[in-house]
Motif scaffolding. Structure first.
Motif, short mmCIF file in Angstrom:
data_model
loop_
_atom_site.label_atom_id
_atom_site.label_comp_id
_atom_site.label_asym_id
_atom_site.label_seq_id
_atom_site.Cartn_x
_atom_site.Cartn_y
_atom_site.Cartn_z
N UNK A 87 0.86 -1.18 0.00
CA UNK A 87 0.00 0.00 0.00
C UNK A 87 0.90 1.23 0.00
N UNK A 88 0.80 2.04 -1.04
CA UNK A 88 1.71 3.17 -1.23
C UNK A 88 0.93 4.46 -1.39
N UNK A 89 1.36 5.49 -0.68
CA UNK A 89 0.76 6.82 -0.80
C UNK A 89 1.81 7.78 -1.34
N UNK A 90 1.45 8.47 -2.41
CA UNK A 90 2.35 9.44 -3.03
C UNK A 90 1.78 10.83 -2.84
N UNK A 91 2.59 11.72 -2.30
CA UNK A 91 2.18 13.11 -2.09
C UNK A 91 2.78 13.97 -3.19
N UNK A 92 1.92 14.50 -4.05
CA UNK A 92 2.38 15.29 -5.19
C UNK A 92 2.22 14.52 -6.48
N UNK A 93 1.52 15.11 -7.45
CA UNK A 93 1.28 14.44 -8.72
C UNK A 93 1.91 15.23 -9.87
N UNK A 94 3.11 15.74 -9.60
CA UNK A 94 3.88 16.40 -10.66
C UNK A 94 4.53 15.35 -11.54
N UNK A 95 5.62 15.70 -12.20
CA UNK A 95 6.28 14.75 -13.09
C UNK A 95 6.82 13.55 -12.34
N UNK A 141 -2.99 19.01 -4.41
CA UNK A 141 -3.93 20.12 -4.24
C UNK A 141 -4.52 20.57 -5.57
N UNK A 142 -3.76 20.34 -6.66
CA UNK A 142 -4.18 20.79 -7.98
C UNK A 142 -4.83 19.65 -8.75
N UNK A 143 -6.13 19.76 -8.99
CA UNK A 143 -6.89 18.72 -9.69
C UNK A 143 -6.32 18.43 -11.08
N UNK A 144 -5.81 19.48 -11.74
CA UNK A 144 -5.30 19.33 -13.10
C UNK A 144 -4.10 18.40 -13.18
N UNK A 145 -3.37 18.28 -12.09
CA UNK A 145 -2.18 17.42 -12.11
C UNK A 145 -2.52 15.95 -12.29
N UNK A 146 -3.75 15.58 -11.96
CA UNK A 146 -4.13 14.17 -12.10
C UNK A 146 -4.25 13.72 -13.55
N UNK A 147 -4.25 14.69 -14.48
CA UNK A 147 -4.27 14.33 -15.90
C UNK A 147 -2.96 13.67 -16.31
N UNK A 148 -1.93 13.77 -15.47
CA UNK A 148 -0.64 13.13 -15.76
C UNK A 148 -0.72 11.61 -15.54
N UNK A 185 -6.98 8.97 -6.71
CA UNK A 185 -6.46 10.33 -6.85
C UNK A 185 -7.30 11.23 -5.95
N UNK A 186 -6.68 11.81 -4.93
CA UNK A 186 -7.40 12.60 -3.95
C UNK A 186 -6.95 14.06 -3.99
N UNK A 187 -7.89 14.97 -4.24
CA UNK A 187 -7.56 16.39 -4.23
C UNK A 187 -7.69 16.91 -2.80
#
Length: 208
Positions: free
Chosen positions: A2-10, A31-38, A47-49
């Motif tokens: 079970x892995x949690x990643x904080x930040x959905x940048x590159x 925090x940024x919903x748009x980052x989940x498009x990555x 994916x949690x905002x």
């Protein structure tokens, strides 16, 4: 795991896309919903905002059942705060913190946090190249669930005359800089308008 990643940048999205394909249960907070498009269209995790340092948001991300937390946002303070919460409040067994300031890296390593500093990593790679070390092999850093390879390849002919900022790469890679034909090294962030030439070598990091 079970892995949690904080930040959905590159880095965060690249890590999430790699880990879910290997069968891990992955959740990502940003925090940024748009980052989940990555994230891949086939991404099977959550994916949690929300604000990463909010305890309720972390609980929604499943931190209480986590085996591993990776705090890889672009903000050192956020990464540090989340990592401390994960380690001391939620008792997560393994926590990785991305720290841009190498001075902070040493401090938080003493607190039992696994840390990685892109700044220190870049300096180390450049020094190795300058000293003629590992010219023909890749440098690999292994973490609990993934590895980061530092690669050094000749610039393709079709990139001659192209500025560093216009070099394309996928979500699991980031270009660090260029080694010129004379052996000198330039960093991408400091020389964004540099145009690639015959004899140059790209230096980049890649999740594997």
């Amino acid at each position: 795991m079970n892995i949690l990643i904080i930040g959905c940048g590159k880095v965060g999205s690249g890590l999430a896309n790699s880990l879910y394909k290997k069968g891990h249960d992955v959740s990502v907070i940003d925090l940024n919903q748009n980052n989940f498009t990555r994230l891949d269209n086939s991404f099977t995790g959550y994916a949690i905002r929300g604000v990463p340092i909010d305890v309720d948001v972390l609980r929604e991300g499943g931190i209480e059942e986590c085996d591993f937390v990776a705090a890889v946002t672009d903000d050192d303070n956020t990464n540090i705060m989340v990592s401390q919460l994960a380690k001391t409040f939620f008792n997560v067994p393994k926590v990785l913190t991305r720290i841009y300031d190498p001075k902070r890296k040493n401090i938080f390593t003493e607190f039992g946090l696994h840390t990685i500093s892109p700044t220190a990593l870049t300096v180390d790679v450049i020094e190795r190249i300058i000293n003629g070390q590992d010219k023909d092999i890749n440098n690999t850093i292994s973490f609990a669930t993934s590895s980061l390879a530092i690669e050094h390849i000749p610039v393709p002919k079709n990139y001659y005359g192209v500025e560093l900022t216009n070099i394309s790469h996928d979500e699991t890679e980031t270009i660090i800089g260029v080694e010129k034909a004379d052996g000198s090294v330039i960093l991408r962030d400091a020389n964004e308008n540099y145009k690639l030439q015959n004899g140059d070598n790209l230096i980049y990091a890649k999740l594997i």
